[in-house]
Design an enzyme around this catalytic site. Structure first.
Site, PDB file in Angstrom:
ATOM      1  CB  SER A   1      -0.935   0.010   1.217  1.00 44.06           C
ATOM      2  OG  SER A   1      -0.185  -0.046   2.422  1.00 44.06           O
TER       3      SER A   1
ATOM      4  CG  ASP B   1      -0.794   3.597   9.916  1.00 46.82           C
ATOM      5  OD1 ASP B   1       0.302   4.005   9.463  1.00 46.82           O
ATOM      6  OD2 ASP B   1      -1.511   2.775   9.315  1.00 46.82           O
TER       7      ASP B   1
ATOM      8  CG  HIS C   1      -0.202   3.066   5.708  1.00 44.74           C
ATOM      9  ND1 HIS C   1      -0.652   2.236   6.721  1.00 44.74           N
ATOM     10  CD2 HIS C   1      -0.180   2.311   4.581  1.00 44.74           C
ATOM     11  CE1 HIS C   1      -0.907   1.035   6.216  1.00 44.74           C
ATOM     12  NE2 HIS C   1      -0.624   1.050   4.922  1.00 44.74           N
TER      13      HIS C   1
END
Length: 198
Positions: free
Chosen positions: A9, A176, A179
């Site tokens: 991601s 977090d 990310h």
């Protein structure tokens, strides 16, 4: 020249999977902008898929990497191999991670593509997340070792985030702990372009 960025991601970061030209909103689009500003005219492909671990890259390597005939392949993977141990009980041993990652590089080396390996990174926001280091640090060591073994360019992302996180709130860089925020995306793009010359 074609550059393929592949990983999880952190690489995908908002790209539209139905548009092969879309680079998302993360470090890949920032790297592309820096390279365009330097006068480099290239085809850049974002093949990041959220949640991917090394085993997932193995399964899609031909389709999402080698099929693009890249002259440069940039890989970011590893944090999910750690994360899944703590949130899903799916541990990936350091040995399995190393074997899978080495297999990707062995499949790519005959193409002559330049290899760029980005360290997985973490800025722990909680004591529980700090425990992830026992699993992640050996995987970072694997990436560093493979970069040397295969003559790849190493992007020292974990070191870059640790250095910057030493004098600002970690959540300003990684919202977090994993990310990137916009500041973290800029930091990662800077680390990449500093490491990868021309």
């Amino acid at each position: 020249m074609t550059l393929v960025f592949i990983g999880d991601s952190i690489t995908e970061d908002g790209r539209r999977r139905d548009d092969p030209r879309d680079l998302g909103v993360g470090y890949v689009t920032r790297v592309a902008a820096r390279r365009r500003a330097a006068g480099l005219h290239e085809r850049i492909v974002n093949s990041g898929v959220g949640g991917n671990r090394a085993i997932d890259l193995v399964e899609r390597w031909e389709r999402d990497c080698l099929a693009h005939d890249p002259e440069l392949v940039s890989i970011h993977v590893g944090i999910n191999d750690t994360w899944r141990r703590y949130d899903g009980g799916e541990a990936t041993s350091t040995e399995d991670f190393a074997d899978r990652y080495r297999g990707l590089l062995e499949r790519t080396a005959p193409t002559g593509a330049r290899l760029v390996l980005i360290e997985p990174f973490l800025l722990a926001l909680t004591p529980e997340q700090a425990r992830w280091r026992e699993d992640l640090d050996p995987k970072i060591a694997v990436v560093r070792g493979l970069a040397g073994e295969f003559g790849a360019t190493l992007v020292e992302a974990d070191r870059a985030f640790a250095a910057e996180g030493g004098h600002r709130d970690a959540a300003e860089l990684l919202f977090d702990g994993v990310h990137p925020t916009d500041a973290g995306r800029d930091l990662l793009a800077h680390a990449w372009t500093e490491a990868v010359t021309a």
